[in-house]
Design an enzyme around this catalytic site. Structure first.
Site, mmCIF file in Angstrom:
data_model
loop_
_atom_site.group_PDB
_atom_site.id
_atom_site.type_symbol
_atom_site.label_atom_id
_atom_site.label_comp_id
_atom_site.label_asym_id
_atom_site.label_seq_id
_atom_site.Cartn_x
_atom_site.Cartn_y
_atom_site.Cartn_z
ATOM 1 N N ASP A 13 34.843 30.044 70.608
ATOM 2 C CA ASP A 13 35.493 30.235 71.879
ATOM 3 C C ASP A 13 35.610 31.690 72.312
ATOM 4 O O ASP A 13 36.177 32.225 73.382
ATOM 5 C CB ASP A 13 36.900 29.935 72.211
ATOM 6 C CG ASP A 13 37.037 28.300 71.831
ATOM 7 O OD1 ASP A 13 35.933 27.486 71.904
ATOM 8 O OD2 ASP A 13 37.825 27.861 71.148
ATOM 9 N N GLY A 40 32.502 23.598 72.437
ATOM 10 C CA GLY A 40 32.879 23.469 73.854
ATOM 11 C C GLY A 40 32.376 24.676 74.574
ATOM 12 O O GLY A 40 32.910 25.655 74.369
ATOM 13 N N THR A 42 31.569 26.827 77.994
ATOM 14 C CA THR A 42 31.639 26.854 79.559
ATOM 15 C C THR A 42 30.996 27.904 80.258
ATOM 16 O O THR A 42 30.685 29.061 79.760
ATOM 17 C CB THR A 42 33.016 27.242 79.743
ATOM 18 O OG1 THR A 42 33.991 26.181 78.978
ATOM 19 C CG2 THR A 42 33.469 26.908 81.272
ATOM 20 N N GLN A 225 30.816 27.529 67.559
ATOM 21 C CA GLN A 225 31.944 27.887 66.446
ATOM 22 C C GLN A 225 32.010 29.420 66.172
ATOM 23 O O GLN A 225 31.311 30.035 67.042
ATOM 24 C CB GLN A 225 32.233 27.199 65.137
ATOM 25 C CG GLN A 225 32.590 25.735 65.370
ATOM 26 C CD GLN A 225 31.208 24.773 65.590
ATOM 27 O OE1 GLN A 225 30.210 24.733 65.034
ATOM 28 N NE2 GLN A 225 31.622 23.972 66.423
ATOM 29 N N THR A 300 38.361 23.484 75.081
ATOM 30 C CA THR A 300 37.631 22.683 75.941
ATOM 31 C C THR A 300 37.283 21.383 75.390
ATOM 32 O O THR A 300 37.228 20.364 76.247
ATOM 33 C CB THR A 300 36.055 23.357 76.275
ATOM 34 O OG1 THR A 300 36.136 24.963 76.027
ATOM 35 C CG2 THR A 300 35.142 23.121 77.509
ATOM 36 N N VAL A 301 37.370 21.099 74.301
ATOM 37 C CA VAL A 301 36.903 19.952 73.747
ATOM 38 C C VAL A 301 38.381 18.950 73.390
ATOM 39 O O VAL A 301 38.315 17.871 74.042
ATOM 40 C CB VAL A 301 36.280 20.070 72.117
ATOM 41 C CG1 VAL A 301 36.120 18.774 71.391
ATOM 42 C CG2 VAL A 301 34.880 20.688 72.336
ATOM 43 N N THR A 302 39.495 19.587 72.959
ATOM 44 C CA THR A 302 40.467 18.867 72.954
ATOM 45 C C THR A 302 41.664 19.037 73.706
ATOM 46 O O THR A 302 42.771 18.452 73.659
ATOM 47 C CB THR A 302 41.036 19.111 71.556
ATOM 48 O OG1 THR A 302 41.181 20.423 71.088
ATOM 49 C CG2 THR A 302 40.159 18.750 70.303
ATOM 50 N N LYS A 332 35.586 39.007 77.814
ATOM 51 C CA LYS A 332 37.095 39.122 78.149
ATOM 52 C C LYS A 332 38.020 39.965 78.288
ATOM 53 O O LYS A 332 39.208 40.276 78.121
ATOM 54 C CB LYS A 332 37.887 37.819 77.296
ATOM 55 C CG LYS A 332 37.009 36.400 77.534
ATOM 56 C CD LYS A 332 37.891 35.465 77.261
ATOM 57 C CE LYS A 332 38.375 34.594 78.081
ATOM 58 N NZ LYS A 332 38.978 33.080 77.773
ATOM 59 N N THR A 415 33.167 40.459 82.161
ATOM 60 C CA THR A 415 34.380 40.961 82.729
ATOM 61 C C THR A 415 34.827 39.767 83.499
ATOM 62 O O THR A 415 35.878 39.841 84.247
ATOM 63 C CB THR A 415 34.234 42.024 83.353
ATOM 64 O OG1 THR A 415 33.250 41.944 84.396
ATOM 65 C CG2 THR A 415 34.007 43.206 82.566
ATOM 66 N N SER A 416 34.392 38.566 83.460
ATOM 67 C CA SER A 416 34.923 37.446 84.160
ATOM 68 C C SER A 416 34.032 36.039 83.776
ATOM 69 O O SER A 416 32.995 36.494 82.954
ATOM 70 C CB SER A 416 34.879 37.372 85.873
ATOM 71 O OG SER A 416 33.694 36.657 85.891
HETATM 72 P P1 GDP Z 1 32.244 29.425 73.587
HETATM 73 O O1 GDP Z 1 32.987 28.245 72.868
HETATM 74 O O2 GDP Z 1 32.151 30.466 72.849
HETATM 75 O O3 GDP Z 1 31.164 29.213 74.417
HETATM 76 O O4 GDP Z 1 33.578 29.870 74.672
HETATM 77 P P2 GDP Z 1 34.300 28.853 75.585
HETATM 78 O O5 GDP Z 1 33.494 28.352 76.840
HETATM 79 O O6 GDP Z 1 35.145 27.594 74.782
HETATM 80 O O7 GDP Z 1 35.639 29.652 75.954
HETATM 81 C C1 GDP Z 1 35.533 30.866 76.473
HETATM 82 C C2 GDP Z 1 36.311 30.614 77.977
HETATM 83 O O8 GDP Z 1 36.384 31.996 78.596
HETATM 84 C C3 GDP Z 1 35.527 29.695 78.912
HETATM 85 O O9 GDP Z 1 36.245 29.236 79.760
HETATM 86 C C4 GDP Z 1 34.593 30.972 79.872
HETATM 87 O O10 GDP Z 1 34.238 30.588 81.016
HETATM 88 C C5 GDP Z 1 35.524 32.273 79.839
HETATM 89 N N1 GDP Z 1 34.927 33.483 79.841
HETATM 90 C C6 GDP Z 1 33.789 33.808 79.247
HETATM 91 N N2 GDP Z 1 33.665 35.475 79.478
HETATM 92 C C7 GDP Z 1 34.629 35.609 80.153
HETATM 93 C C8 GDP Z 1 35.153 36.902 80.650
HETATM 94 O O11 GDP Z 1 34.641 37.720 80.354
HETATM 95 N N3 GDP Z 1 36.514 37.072 81.247
HETATM 96 C C9 GDP Z 1 37.139 35.832 81.251
HETATM 97 N N4 GDP Z 1 38.322 36.021 81.993
HETATM 98 N N5 GDP Z 1 36.843 34.563 81.113
HETATM 99 C C10 GDP Z 1 35.579 34.580 80.468
HETATM 100 P P1 IMO Z 2 32.895 26.549 70.032
HETATM 101 O O1 IMO Z 2 31.310 26.462 69.758
HETATM 102 C C1 IMO Z 2 36.893 26.910 68.062
HETATM 103 C C2 IMO Z 2 38.018 24.262 64.745
HETATM 104 C C3 IMO Z 2 38.694 22.939 65.160
HETATM 105 C C4 IMO Z 2 39.271 22.939 63.778
HETATM 106 C C5 IMO Z 2 38.061 23.412 62.930
HETATM 107 C C6 IMO Z 2 37.533 22.358 62.109
HETATM 108 O O2 IMO Z 2 33.230 26.066 71.244
HETATM 109 O O3 IMO Z 2 33.183 28.078 69.753
HETATM 110 P P2 IMO Z 2 35.709 20.312 63.148
HETATM 111 O O4 IMO Z 2 35.808 19.357 64.184
HETATM 112 O O5 IMO Z 2 34.703 21.224 63.456
HETATM 113 O O6 IMO Z 2 35.802 19.665 61.803
HETATM 114 O O7 IMO Z 2 37.208 21.349 63.101
HETATM 115 O O8 IMO Z 2 37.294 24.063 63.472
HETATM 116 N N1 IMO Z 2 36.546 24.150 65.762
HETATM 117 C C7 IMO Z 2 36.451 25.190 66.818
HETATM 118 N N2 IMO Z 2 37.292 26.160 67.400
HETATM 119 N N3 IMO Z 2 35.659 26.590 68.781
HETATM 120 C C8 IMO Z 2 34.852 25.566 68.656
HETATM 121 O O9 IMO Z 2 33.544 25.665 68.863
HETATM 122 C C9 IMO Z 2 35.078 24.728 67.322
HETATM 123 N N4 IMO Z 2 34.584 23.959 66.589
HETATM 124 C C10 IMO Z 2 35.536 23.594 65.748
HETATM 125 O O10 IMO Z 2 39.634 23.255 65.963
HETATM 126 O O11 IMO Z 2 40.248 23.900 63.454
HETATM 127 MG MG MG Z 3 34.298 26.594 72.958
#
Ligand code: GDP
Ligand code: IMO
Ligand code: MG
Length: 431
Positions: A13, A40, A42, A225, A300-302, A332, A415-416
């Site tokens: 994330d 997940g 976004t 991940q 995003t997933v759970t 961020k 930055t967003s």
């Molecule tokens: P990923 O799993 O690594 O693709 O990250 P996720 O999408 O699960 O979580 C990152 C969250 O932060 C998402 O809701 C993005 O829209 C948001 N995001 C990404 N870059 C930035 C940033 O620079 N600033 C802020 N405030 N939000 C961000």
């Molecule tokens: P993205 O790609 C954050 C975490 C789960 C749990 C551990 C094992 O969005 O960054 P699993 O279902 O893979 O067996 O769960 O890994 N986990 C993540 N945490 N971002 C993810 O993916 C994750 N995918 C799995 O929360 O701790």
């Molecule tokens: Mg994610």
């Protein structure tokens, strides 16, 4: 540089989806090489939000080839649903733009059930906090040589034999967990029904990517991940079941390791973790709450609340080394606006000694206490900044200090959530 690997350098994330989408303008092919729909990602483009789990984050840009590599575990029903949802948002997906490796293992309904049953049965303190999507059990079947793979969907006799092999194992396991045996014929019927939907995208990805490479096309490998969830180098056993580090990119699609020209690590300007396991800089106080609220830190997933804490430079220096990261995208930064003081973990104290990395043994990890440096924060807003000139002096100092501590330069700054609120410092694709 022709080919770039993107990996998460913390616990997931970090904002990989946003950065992969941004970078995909420069790429011809975007390939997922591990993980599954536990991811997940976004994307926010002109206010429109796209949430992706199994599809590569380059999919919303037209004219790119999206690839799901053999290192991924694929839930066919989820994928079909995800494609339908993303099409409703106006994205075109066809056999011309999406390709799935024929040797990709399939996540079946009993994998998810097993994942959830095990988590329920686990004693307090031993639950991993998985996404419950069957990721671990499917990877176990792959390594146990009993997985059903995409290519098996094309032939009824093979499919039956594969299902029987898998069920010999799973029904015994299910009995022990008090679960009903799997309805064999029902499962085969379900698989036959979904087969054409998946097979239309099936291809020898290793061959196609080799040809693309020879033709001078640029490949962007999208990790899911984060390195601290890696099956070998993460905080085991509180990890996911795949290698998520950059070395996996080659194995996960079938291309030589020499095809990787640049590794970009995605790093959040603080730290989050969703699920159980060690987290040395976790803040279970108002500051942690503030990071979570400002950063909208919900999975995003759970939908689970993400745990939040200060930036851990010791851990990121470690993951930069393990993945051979050439540069980072720091995301961020805007979430830190308005903090009077910022803390950065630079190492740990363990039994009276100073360590500059997180040790492997669980008991030692638990006894590590972070050593912090403090820096002044900034009161100005960095949200939406698109150039260095828009950043307050203390924000620049924070970024520069992180570079020093992790021994790796910043290539991009975010930055967003919006695609274009991104500052380019060094282009990972530049020669
Ligand atoms: P990923 O799993 O690594 O693709 O990250 P996720 O999408 O699960 O979580 C990152 C969250 O932060 C998402 O809701 C993005 O829209 C948001 N995001 C990404 N870059 C930035 C940033 O620079 N600033 C802020 N405030 N939000 C961000
Ligand atoms: P993205 O790609 C954050 C975490 C789960 C749990 C551990 C094992 O969005 O960054 P699993 O279902 O893979 O067996 O769960 O890994 N986990 C993540 N945490 N971002 C993810 O993916 C994750 N995918 C799995 O929360 O701790
Ligand atoms: Mg994610």
């Amino acid at each position: 540089m022709a080919n770039v690997v993107v990996v998460g350098a913390q616990w997931g994330d970090e904002g990989k989806g946003k950065i992969v989408d941004w970078l995909s303008e420069r790429a011809d092919v975007i390939a997922r090489f591990q993980g599954g729909h536990n991811a997940g990602h976004t994307l926010v483009i002109d206010g429109q939000v796209y949430k992706l789990n199994a599809l590569p984050s380059g999919v919303v840009r037209g004219g790119k080839l999206s690839v799901i590599g053999n290192g991924v575990v694929l839930d066919p029903w989820h994928l079909v649903g995800e494609i339908a949802k993303i099409r409703e948002q106006g994205v075109e997906i066809s056999a011309e733009t999406l390709m799935i490796a024929e040797n990709t293992p399939l996540i079946l309904p009993f994998h998810g059930e097993l994942d959830r049953a095990r988590e329920e049965a686990a004693a307090t303190g031993t639950k991993i906090g998985t996404t419950g999507r069957g990721i671990g059990p499917c990877y176990e079947d792959k390594v146990g040589r009993r997985a059903i793979r995409v290519a098996d969907l094309a032939d009824r006799a093979t499919l039956e034999a594969r299902v029987d092999r898998a069920l010999t194992h799973h029904n015994a396991l299910r009995a022990g967990l008090g679960l009903e045996p799997v309805d064999r014929d029902g499962l085969i019927a379900q698989l036959e029904e979904i087969a054409p939907e998946i097979l239309q995208y099936a291809a020898p990805v290793w061959k196609v990517l080799t040809e693309k490479r020879k033709a001078g096309k640029r490949i962007l490998f999208e990790g899911a991940q984060g390195s601290l969830l890696d099956i070998d180098f993460g905080t085991y056993p509180f990890v996911t079941s795949s290698n998520v580090i950059a070395g996996q990119a080659a194995t996960g699609v079938g291309i030589g390791p020499g095809s990787v020209d640049y590794v970009l690590g995605i790093v959040k300007a603080y730290t989050t973790r969703v699920g159980a396991g060690p987290f040395p800089t976790e803040l279970e106080d108002e500051t942690g709450e503030r990071l979570g609220t400002r950063g909208r830190e919900f999975g995003t997933v759970t939908g689970r609340k993400r745990r939040c804490g200060w930036f851990d430079a010791a851990l990121v220096r470690q993951t930069c080394a393990i993945s051979g990261i050439n540069g980072i995208a720091l995301t961020k930064l805007d979430v830190l606006d308005g903090f009077e003081t910022l803390k950065i973990c630079v190492g740990y104290e363990l039994d009276g000694e100073r360590l500059d990395y997180l040790p492997t043994a669980s008991d030692q990890q638990a006894r590590c206490t972070p050593i912090y440096e403090e820096m002044p924060g900034w009161s100005e807003s960095t949200e939406g900044a698109r150039s260095w000139a828009d950043l307050p002096a203390n924000a620049i100092k924070y970024v520069r200090h992180i570079e020093e501590l992790i021994d790796c330069p910043v290539a991009l700054l975010s930055t967003s959530p919006e695609r274009d609120d991104t500052i380019l410092v060094t282009d990972p694709f530049a020669d």
